[in-house]
Enzyme design. Structure first.
Site, short mmCIF file in Angstrom:
data_model
loop_
_atom_site.label_atom_id
_atom_site.label_comp_id
_atom_site.label_asym_id
_atom_site.label_seq_id
_atom_site.Cartn_x
_atom_site.Cartn_y
_atom_site.Cartn_z
N LYS A 127 0.91 -1.08 -0.29
CA LYS A 127 -0.16 0.29 0.20
C LYS A 127 1.08 1.79 0.16
O LYS A 127 2.19 0.85 0.37
CB LYS A 127 -0.92 0.05 1.42
CG LYS A 127 -1.82 0.86 1.28
CD LYS A 127 -3.30 -0.05 0.81
CE LYS A 127 -4.28 0.35 0.16
NZ LYS A 127 -5.69 0.09 -0.18
N ASP A 167 -7.17 4.22 -4.33
CA ASP A 167 -7.39 4.45 -3.21
C ASP A 167 -8.39 5.86 -2.78
O ASP A 167 -8.55 6.29 -3.98
CB ASP A 167 -6.56 3.79 -1.75
CG ASP A 167 -7.47 3.07 -0.19
OD1 ASP A 167 -7.09 1.98 -0.69
OD2 ASP A 167 -7.68 4.24 0.15
P1 NDP Z 1 -13.29 7.88 -2.66
O1 NDP Z 1 -11.78 9.05 -2.04
O2 NDP Z 1 -13.51 7.68 -3.99
O3 NDP Z 1 -13.82 8.22 -1.98
C1 NDP Z 1 -13.79 8.46 -0.41
C2 NDP Z 1 -15.42 8.67 0.08
O4 NDP Z 1 -14.86 8.48 1.80
C3 NDP Z 1 -15.67 9.78 -0.03
O5 NDP Z 1 -17.35 10.38 0.32
C4 NDP Z 1 -14.69 10.63 0.81
O6 NDP Z 1 -15.28 12.22 1.79
C5 NDP Z 1 -15.28 10.03 2.93
N1 NDP Z 1 -14.25 10.22 3.58
C6 NDP Z 1 -12.40 10.12 3.29
N2 NDP Z 1 -12.06 10.01 4.09
C7 NDP Z 1 -12.53 10.71 5.41
C8 NDP Z 1 -12.85 10.96 7.12
N3 NDP Z 1 -11.46 11.33 7.30
N4 NDP Z 1 -14.00 10.70 6.95
C9 NDP Z 1 -15.23 11.27 6.68
N5 NDP Z 1 -15.35 10.97 5.47
C10 NDP Z 1 -14.39 10.27 4.79
O7 NDP Z 1 -12.01 6.94 -2.35
P2 NDP Z 1 -12.87 5.12 -2.08
O8 NDP Z 1 -14.02 5.20 -2.79
O9 NDP Z 1 -12.13 4.26 -3.27
O10 NDP Z 1 -12.50 4.20 -0.18
C11 NDP Z 1 -13.40 4.20 0.48
C12 NDP Z 1 -12.93 3.27 1.48
O11 NDP Z 1 -12.76 1.76 0.56
C13 NDP Z 1 -11.73 3.30 1.41
O12 NDP Z 1 -11.73 2.30 3.27
C14 NDP Z 1 -10.97 2.17 1.17
O13 NDP Z 1 -9.52 1.94 1.46
C15 NDP Z 1 -11.45 1.56 0.57
N6 NDP Z 1 -11.67 1.24 -0.12
C16 NDP Z 1 -11.61 1.41 -1.85
C17 NDP Z 1 -11.12 0.42 -3.14
C18 NDP Z 1 -11.41 0.86 -4.24
O14 NDP Z 1 -10.76 0.03 -5.37
N7 NDP Z 1 -11.44 2.16 -4.99
C19 NDP Z 1 -10.94 -1.33 -3.19
C20 NDP Z 1 -11.03 -1.66 -1.51
C21 NDP Z 1 -11.74 -0.66 -0.38
P3 NDP Z 1 -15.19 13.40 1.03
O15 NDP Z 1 -15.09 13.15 -0.44
O16 NDP Z 1 -15.31 14.64 1.86
O17 NDP Z 1 -13.07 13.35 1.56
O1 2IT Z 2 -7.71 -1.28 -0.39
C1 2IT Z 2 -7.85 -1.77 -1.60
O2 2IT Z 2 -8.33 -3.17 -2.29
C2 2IT Z 2 -7.71 -0.78 -2.95
N1 2IT Z 2 -7.66 0.07 -2.84
C3 2IT Z 2 -7.10 -1.24 -4.15
C4 2IT Z 2 -6.73 -1.77 -4.87
C5 2IT Z 2 -5.95 -2.78 -5.64
O3 2IT Z 2 -4.68 -2.57 -6.22
O4 2IT Z 2 -6.33 -2.79 -6.92
#
Ligand code: NDP
Ligand code: 2IT
Length: 446
Positions: A127, A167
């Site tokens: 990561k 992420d």
């Molecule tokens: P994005 O940046 O697309 O969206 C994040 C969302 O969460 C936004 O709505 C953001 O609000 C909110 N957010 C982020 N940080 C905070 C915080 N500290 N407090 C409150 N709200 C917060 O990210 P993803 O959707 O990709 O990721 C969301 C979660 O999913 C994370 O935990 C990530 O690690 C996990 N994840 C993502 C994957 C992926 O493929 N993208 C895969 C597996 C897990 P704002 O716009 O106000 O910042």
């Molecule tokens: O938390 C996660 O699994 C991710 N942000 C996706 C990682 C990836 O390599 O697609």
């Protein structure tokens, strides 16, 4: 005896990684779950597999200098933690968020090891990220930052070494800027990043994959409770990549998502969230979720993100960030008769919250299993890049569906085999740990 051993390992982790509370939290959960495995297989303790797994193979921290639009020099910190390569090249996302420090990247990298092992695909765990905040920055500022970030990262990664992806704060735009810089610096066009654009090596379904996969996983949890998505009220926190596509799939399957959030607050629309509006506000305009109520005055906006868990629902999908569901939030969900929680975000529930769910018979799908569809589809993107061809949307979606089912089966199977039937937290940790540990044992002390 085993518990003394685990206390000793945990004590070392805390002493060697001071202040990294999220990392300690992630390690503690896995250590507690795998105690039964170590009891049954003393060779794991003899070969110090757990002690080795908790120590990253390599940790890289670097300066990321860039110049903002007003000509000021800005300095951020970059990270890449290459945690474990026992079953494949390091794989995992990059997070750009002001809260990022080494402890966050290490918790995410550590969880990624086991998550990736569960996907059935050959990828190790890693990561990275930066404390850079993309919010409020111009496209050119984001590009200059990404180019500077990659100017150091490129020497550590490669399609058979370490393959980053997105992420929080890193989506298609950022992956594009980083890919362009990697290509220029190395003079190679390879699958070194996933989440690429469809025209230049990306895979169909990667954008949707984490959210879709989450819903496929929760479908199995619901089946085990003798029910499905139809007519269910769902609360999804966040409004980013994971939240949006979880909502889309939940709607397709007949559920009604009634609340979503961002880091400022949450909206409630009892008629069902209009996802096209959320997509436009968040994906195209990069705006705030409160703007939704300007268009739908019957919906309400509440300042502050924590309150979203007090909105009564049948199913909760925390999909924003770590530790967003605490004990009080879990109790509110239980009180409102929530039947299932699927973690879209990484480690969104505190240990106390998980205990509340498990004690109250709420089906609980832990992040490293439930959100593994994103990284699994990244592995499918790597596979297509290696073959230099592209599968159709349906082909990738079917593979994703099969993988999520396989993950569910591994979790339930491992839980049953080790005497904790129905405990998907323990099942995910045990199944992931077994695959990685056996690979490490076979490969000697490295
Ligand atoms: P994005 O940046 O697309 O969206 C994040 C969302 O969460 C936004 O709505 C953001 O609000 C909110 N957010 C982020 N940080 C905070 C915080 N500290 N407090 C409150 N709200 C917060 O990210 P993803 O959707 O990709 O990721 C969301 C979660 O999913 C994370 O935990 C990530 O690690 C996990 N994840 C993502 C994957 C992926 O493929 N993208 C895969 C597996 C897990 P704002 O716009 O106000 O910042
Ligand atoms: O938390 C996660 O699994 C991710 N942000 C996706 C990682 C990836 O390599 O697609």
């Amino acid at each position: 005896m085993a518990s003394q051993y685990l206390d000793m390992v945990m004590g070392q982790v805390v002493a060697r990684n001071p202040g990294e509370t999220e990392f300690h939290q992630a390690v503690r959960e896995v250590a507690e779950s795998v105690q039964v495995v170590i009891d049954k297989n003393p060779e794991f303790a003899n070969m110090k597999v757990l002690e080795r797994i908790v120590e990253p193979e390599r940790q890289i921290m670097f300066r990321v200098p860039w110049v903002d639009d007003s000509g000021q020099v800005q300095i951020n910190r970059g990270f890449r933690v290459e945690f474990n390569s026992a079953i494949g090249p390091y794989k995992g996302g990059l997070r750009f968020h002001p809260s990022v420090y080494l402890g966050i990247i290490k918790f995410l990298g550590f969880e990624q090891i086991f998550k990736n092992a569960l996907t059935t695909t050959p990828i190790g765990g890693g990561k990275g990220g930066s404390d850079f905040d993309p919010k409020g920055k111009s496209n050119n500022e984001v590009m200059r930052f990404c180019q500077s970030f990659m100017s150091e990262l490129f020497r550590h990664i490669g399609p058979d070494t370490d393959v980053p992806a997105g992420d929080i704060g890193v989506g298609g735009r950022e992956i594009g800027f980083m890919f362009g810089q990697y290509k220029k610096l190395t003079n190679t066009f390879t699958g070194v990043l996933t989440g690429k654009g469809l025209e230049w090596g990306g895979s169909l379904v990667r954008t949707e994959a984490t959210g879709y996969g989450l819903v496929y996983f929760v479908t199995r949890m619901l089946q085990d409770k003798g029910t499905d998505w139809k007519g269910k009220k769902v609360v999804v926190s966040g409004s980013g990549n994971v939240a949006i596509y979880a909502t889309q799939k939940a709607h397709e399957l007949g559920a009604k998502v009634i609340a979503m959030s961002d880091s400022n607050g949450y909206i409630v629309d009892e008629a069902g969230i209009k996802l096209d509006t959320v997509k436009r506000i968040k994906e195209v305009e990069r705006g705030r979720i409160r703007e939704y109520v300007d268009e739908y005055p019957s919906a309400t906006y509440v300042e502050g993100w924590q309150g979203i868990w007090t909105v009564p629902c049948d199913i909760a999908l925390p999909s924003a960030t770590q530790n967003e569901v605490d004990e009080a939030a879990a109790k509110a969900l239980v009180k409102n008769k929530c039947i299932a929680v699927g973690e879209g975000a990484n480690m969104p529930s505190t240990p106390e919250a998980i205990e509340v769910f498990q004690q109250n018979n709420v089906a609980f799908g832990p992040a490293k299993a439930a959100n593994a569809g994103g990284v699994a589809t990244s592995a499918l993107e790597m596979c297509q890049n290696s073959m230099r061809l592209s599968w159709t949307f349906d082909e990738v979606d079917q593979r994703l569906h099969l993988i999520m089912n396989a993950i569910y089966d591994q979790c339930t199977g491992a839980a049953e085999a080790y005497g904790v039937k129905g405990d998907l937290v323990a099942g995910a940790n045990i199944a992931g740990f077994l695959k990685v540990s056996k690979s490490m044992m076979a490969q000697g002390v490295v």
